[in-house]
Design a protein around this motif. Structure first.
Motif, PDB file in Angstrom:
ATOM      1  N   PHE A   1       0.835  -1.206   0.000  1.00 37.26           N
ATOM      2  CA  PHE A   1       0.000   0.000   0.000  1.00 37.26           C
ATOM      3  C   PHE A   1       0.870   1.257   0.000  1.00 37.26           C
ATOM      4  CE2 PHE A   1      -2.523   3.256   2.319  1.00 37.26           C
ATOM      5  CZ  PHE A   1      -3.528   3.407   1.376  1.00 37.26           C
ATOM      6  N   THR A   2       1.913   1.259   0.840  1.00 39.15           N
ATOM      7  CA  THR A   2       2.807   2.416   0.917  1.00 39.15           C
ATOM      8  C   THR A   2       3.515   2.655  -0.410  1.00 39.15           C
ATOM      9  OG1 THR A   2       3.159   1.999   3.275  1.00 39.15           O
ATOM     10  CG2 THR A   2       4.738   3.428   2.164  1.00 39.15           C
ATOM     11  N   THR A   3       4.031   1.568  -0.999  1.00 37.00           N
ATOM     12  CA  THR A   3       4.744   1.673  -2.275  1.00 37.00           C
ATOM     13  C   THR A   3       3.803   2.121  -3.398  1.00 37.00           C
ATOM     14  OG1 THR A   3       6.241  -0.103  -1.590  1.00 37.00           O
ATOM     15  CG2 THR A   3       6.177   0.433  -3.934  1.00 37.00           C
ATOM     16  N   SER A   4       2.598   1.556  -3.419  1.00 37.91           N
ATOM     17  CA  SER A   4       1.634   1.902  -4.466  1.00 37.91           C
ATOM     18  C   SER A   4       1.215   3.359  -4.369  1.00 37.91           C
ATOM     19  CB  SER A   4       0.404   0.994  -4.372  1.00 37.91           C
ATOM     20  OG  SER A   4       0.770  -0.366  -4.563  1.00 37.91           O
ATOM     21  N   ARG A   5       1.026   3.849  -3.156  1.00 37.84           N
ATOM     22  CA  ARG A   5       0.653   5.249  -2.961  1.00 37.84           C
ATOM     23  C   ARG A   5       1.787   6.183  -3.397  1.00 37.84           C
ATOM     24  NH1 ARG A   5      -3.840   7.919  -2.184  1.00 37.84           N
ATOM     25  NH2 ARG A   5      -2.950   9.249  -0.554  1.00 37.84           N
ATOM     26  N   ARG A   6       3.029   5.746  -3.170  1.00 37.52           N
ATOM     27  CA  ARG A   6       4.172   6.566  -3.560  1.00 37.52           C
ATOM     28  C   ARG A   6       4.267   6.656  -5.085  1.00 37.52           C
ATOM     29  NH1 ARG A   6       8.087   3.658  -1.444  1.00 37.52           N
ATOM     30  NH2 ARG A   6       7.688   4.465   0.645  1.00 37.52           N
ATOM     31  N   ARG A   7       3.972   5.543  -5.750  1.00 40.03           N
ATOM     32  CA  ARG A   7       4.051   5.514  -7.210  1.00 40.03           C
ATOM     33  C   ARG A   7       2.839   6.165  -7.869  1.00 40.03           C
ATOM     34  NH1 ARG A   7       5.843  -0.831  -7.992  1.00 40.03           N
ATOM     35  NH2 ARG A   7       8.013  -0.630  -7.252  1.00 40.03           N
ATOM     36  N   ASN A   8       1.688   6.017  -7.214  1.00 36.55           N
ATOM     37  CA  ASN A   8       0.451   6.510  -7.813  1.00 36.55           C
ATOM     38  C   ASN A   8      -0.466   6.997  -6.693  1.00 36.55           C
ATOM     39  OD1 ASN A   8      -1.872   7.025  -9.235  1.00 36.55           O
ATOM     40  ND2 ASN A   8      -2.214   4.918  -9.904  1.00 36.55           N
ATOM     41  N   GLU A   9      -0.635   8.308  -6.612  1.00 38.51           N
ATOM     42  CA  GLU A   9      -1.430   8.881  -5.531  1.00 38.51           C
ATOM     43  C   GLU A   9      -2.897   8.507  -5.616  1.00 38.51           C
ATOM     44  OE1 GLU A   9      -0.855  13.062  -5.428  1.00 38.51           O
ATOM     45  OE2 GLU A   9       1.228  12.947  -4.722  1.00 38.51           O
ATOM     46  N   SER A  10      -3.331   8.058  -6.782  1.00 36.08           N
ATOM     47  CA  SER A  10      -4.741   7.693  -6.925  1.00 36.08           C
ATOM     48  C   SER A  10      -5.045   6.309  -6.340  1.00 36.08           C
ATOM     49  CB  SER A  10      -5.151   7.719  -8.403  1.00 36.08           C
ATOM     50  OG  SER A  10      -4.447   6.729  -9.134  1.00 36.08           O
ATOM     51  N   PHE A  11      -3.992   5.556  -5.994  1.00 37.37           N
ATOM     52  CA  PHE A  11      -4.207   4.247  -5.369  1.00 37.37           C
ATOM     53  C   PHE A  11      -4.818   4.473  -3.988  1.00 37.37           C
ATOM     54  CE2 PHE A  11      -3.149   0.402  -3.040  1.00 37.37           C
ATOM     55  CZ  PHE A  11      -3.378  -0.596  -3.977  1.00 37.37           C
ATOM     56  N   SER A  12      -6.019   3.948  -3.786  1.00 35.79           N
ATOM     57  CA  SER A  12      -6.783   4.271  -2.588  1.00 35.79           C
ATOM     58  C   SER A  12      -6.978   3.053  -1.695  1.00 35.79           C
ATOM     59  CB  SER A  12      -8.159   4.819  -2.982  1.00 35.79           C
ATOM     60  OG  SER A  12      -8.906   3.811  -3.649  1.00 35.79           O
ATOM     61  N   ALA A  13      -7.586   3.312  -0.544  1.00 36.56           N
ATOM     62  CA  ALA A  13      -7.929   2.220   0.369  1.00 36.56           C
ATOM     63  C   ALA A  13      -8.923   1.266  -0.290  1.00 36.56           C
ATOM     64  CB  ALA A  13      -8.506   2.789   1.664  1.00 36.56           C
ATOM     65  N   THR A  14      -9.763   1.789  -1.181  1.00 40.92           N
ATOM     66  CA  THR A  14     -10.706   0.934  -1.914  1.00 40.92           C
ATOM     67  C   THR A  14      -9.962  -0.041  -2.815  1.00 40.92           C
ATOM     68  OG1 THR A  14     -12.373   2.691  -1.903  1.00 40.92           O
ATOM     69  CG2 THR A  14     -12.647   0.931  -3.526  1.00 40.92           C
ATOM     70  N   ASP A  15      -8.903   0.426  -3.474  1.00 40.09           N
ATOM     71  CA  ASP A  15      -8.085  -0.463  -4.314  1.00 40.09           C
ATOM     72  C   ASP A  15      -7.451  -1.565  -3.473  1.00 40.09           C
ATOM     73  OD1 ASP A  15      -8.430   0.935  -6.813  1.00 40.09           O
ATOM     74  OD2 ASP A  15      -7.138   2.504  -5.998  1.00 40.09           O
ATOM     75  N   LEU A  16      -6.954  -1.191  -2.304  1.00 38.54           N
ATOM     76  CA  LEU A  16      -6.327  -2.185  -1.424  1.00 38.54           C
ATOM     77  C   LEU A  16      -7.369  -3.184  -0.932  1.00 38.54           C
ATOM     78  CD1 LEU A  16      -3.781  -3.145   0.058  1.00 38.54           C
ATOM     79  CD2 LEU A  16      -4.456  -1.666   1.969  1.00 38.54           C
ATOM     80  N   HIS A  17      -8.539  -2.693  -0.572  1.00 41.15           N
ATOM     81  CA  HIS A  17      -9.600  -3.582  -0.100  1.00 41.15           C
ATOM     82  C   HIS A  17      -9.975  -4.594  -1.183  1.00 41.15           C
ATOM     83  CE1 HIS A  17     -13.233  -4.906   1.976  1.00 41.15           C
ATOM     84  NE2 HIS A  17     -13.910  -4.675   0.868  1.00 41.15           N
ATOM     85  N   ARG A  18     -10.112  -4.126  -2.437  1.00 39.65           N
ATOM     86  CA  ARG A  18     -10.447  -5.030  -3.537  1.00 39.65           C
ATOM     87  C   ARG A  18      -9.358  -6.081  -3.703  1.00 39.65           C
ATOM     88  NH1 ARG A  18     -11.467  -1.552  -7.241  1.00 39.65           N
ATOM     89  NH2 ARG A  18      -9.317  -1.291  -7.910  1.00 39.65           N
ATOM     90  N   LEU A  19      -8.105  -5.676  -3.615  1.00 43.29           N
ATOM     91  CA  LEU A  19      -7.002  -6.614  -3.770  1.00 43.29           C
ATOM     92  C   LEU A  19      -6.994  -7.653  -2.651  1.00 43.29           C
ATOM     93  CD1 LEU A  19      -4.496  -7.494  -5.313  1.00 43.29           C
ATOM     94  CD2 LEU A  19      -3.175  -5.762  -4.067  1.00 43.29           C
ATOM     95  N   LEU A  20      -7.296  -7.228  -1.435  1.00 50.04           N
ATOM     96  CA  LEU A  20      -7.345  -8.162  -0.311  1.00 50.04           C
ATOM     97  C   LEU A  20      -8.489  -9.163  -0.477  1.00 50.04           C
ATOM     98  CD1 LEU A  20      -6.592  -5.791   2.698  1.00 50.04           C
ATOM     99  CD2 LEU A  20      -5.168  -7.678   1.887  1.00 50.04           C
ATOM    100  N   ILE A  21      -9.628  -8.705  -0.992  1.00 44.33           N
ATOM    101  CA  ILE A  21     -10.745  -9.614  -1.244  1.00 44.33           C
ATOM    102  C   ILE A  21     -10.357 -10.625  -2.320  1.00 44.33           C
ATOM    103  CG2 ILE A  21     -13.083  -9.782  -2.181  1.00 44.33           C
ATOM    104  CD1 ILE A  21     -12.985  -8.824   0.685  1.00 44.33           C
ATOM    105  N   GLN A  22      -9.701 -10.147  -3.390  1.00 47.35           N
ATOM    106  CA  GLN A  22      -9.246 -11.057  -4.439  1.00 47.35           C
ATOM    107  C   GLN A  22      -8.275 -12.088  -3.884  1.00 47.35           C
ATOM    108  OE1 GLN A  22      -7.537  -8.555  -7.433  1.00 47.35           O
ATOM    109  NE2 GLN A  22      -9.504  -7.774  -8.165  1.00 47.35           N
TER     110      GLN A  22
END
Length: 391
Positions: free
Chosen positions: A332-353
């Protein structure tokens, strides 16, 4: 869902919820068959109380139990804590079942392996908890890219038929303009008859709802249609339906996996849009291959095994180990650093997957290998979509 209605008399207050599936052992008094034209019981909800017993049987409950699932191939006592370990299928058989199911779904997705992975995860999805407004476990997939050539070959019906053959409960809703404007989506109380008029969204838990948006043509969406689409969108997002009691609404929680099939991006919300990229486009040939894979003559145990696998995997227990929790935080930290649009919703979807991927492999906890695989198929899914437009 068709069937014979009945009035079941319970002698203890069990606190059942609406649409709950229960198994009942009851006494059916034969003397009631000829009784009660106009002598029906009073005080029973639903409007059947005045119907003769010959039309609406009266059953006196001896014992009952709430069904955790409706798969007759598994013990009804299977629970989320024991199903994966006590299932008659061994870990080897589960992996074998997954391999066959993946092969079936690849054919359903016309050779698209990435779409097949997401469809497999969708088939295992279920709500397992709620935190404030966040619904945990749901995974509504919007399968887009079903163009007119595939529509003419009846692709959506083919997809639904395969899904319905694999799960215990399924319902296909063509989103035609007529259905949107005229159908009753939300149950409504009729105070003149003292009955709750059923709606399309009054479905028992774990009913796989397939929405065919390719059936929609241009036209005017009326006021009722707007309300229907709003109710449908709210059910997908929040897994709840507000039943209409005229002067107020009663919120009814749901647990319905939803698959939306569309040409472009759906007008309805979803947890993940998966753009179909067929490697072959002959739907009839895909149908024949699926029938061969599920043939009861060549492999009598294949279809029952897949049905058993889907239920037992869905009920399997799952934990996120501490080691993987650290990896998730780093991602999550790395993704946010690379792309500020990466949100908690994106992380939640990935965790569900990742959770669904682990359950599909018969694992009780997430592994590094499956975490990397989840990230890979999510990255591929996103790569197929057009970049978001700036407002």
């Amino acid at each position: 869902m068709k069937g014979t209605p009945a009035l079941v008399k319970l002698y203890e207050d069990e606190g059942f919820t609406l649409n709950q599936v229960i198994e009942v052992v009851a006494v059916f008094p034969l003397d009631l068959l000829g009784a009660g034209e106009g002598q029906g019981d009073t005080g029973e909800a639903g409007g059947h109380s005045s119907s003769p017993a010959s039309l609406v049987p009266r059953l006196h409950c001896i014992t009952h139990k709430v069904m955790k699932h409706t798969n007759p191939l598994l013990s009804s006592s299977s629970s989320s804590s024991s199903s994966s370990s006590s299932s008659s299928s061994s870990a080897t058989e589960l992996r074998a079942a997954r391999a066959v199911l993946k092969e079936v779904l690849v054919e359903v997705c016309l050779g698209d392996e990435m779409a097949a992975e997401h469809l497999l995860c969708h088939l295992l999805s279920a709500v397992y908890g709620r935190q404030d407004v966040t619904v945990l476990g749901k995974y509504c997939v919007n399968l887009s890219g079903v163009d007119q050539a595939l529509q003419r070959q009846g692709y959506c019906k083919f997809l639904y038929q395969v899904v319905a053959s694999l799960v215990t409960q399924a319902f296909l809703l063509p989103l035609t303009l007529h259905n949107i404007n005229k159908a009753v989506f939300v149950p409504k109380k009729n105070y003149q008859t003292d009955r709750l008029t059923s709606g399309i969204l009054q479905l028992p838990d774990h009913t796989h709802l397939v929405l065919d948006e390719t059936s929609l043509v241009e036209g005017q969406v009326e006021r009722t249609g707007v309300a229907n689409l709003t109710a449908l969108g709210n059910m997908i997002s929040w897994q709840k339906v507000d039943y209409d009691f005229e002067f107020h609404v009663i919120e009814q929680l749901t647990n319905l996996p939803v698959l939306v099939v569309s040409e472009g991006r759906s007008m309805l919300p979803s947890d993940a849009e998966v753009k179909l990229q067929p490697k072959r486009r002959d739907v009839e040939e895909a149908r024949r291959k699926v029938e061969q894979l599920l043939s009861t003559t060549s492999s009598p145990s294949t279809l029952p095994l897949l049905r058993q696998y889907l239920t037992s995997a869905r009920l399997g227990e799952y934990v996120l180990p501490e080691e993987l929790q650290k990896l998730v935080q780093e991602h999550f930290t790395t993704s946010r650093r690379r792309n500020e649009s990466f949100s908690a919703t994106d992380l939640h979807r990935l965790l569900i997957q990742a959770r669904l991927l682990a359950l599909s492999h018969g694992e009780t906890q997430l592994t590094r290998e499956l975490w990397e695989k989840a990230k890979a198929i999510e990255n591929e899914r996103k790569a197929r979509l057009p970049p978001p437009t700036s407002s």
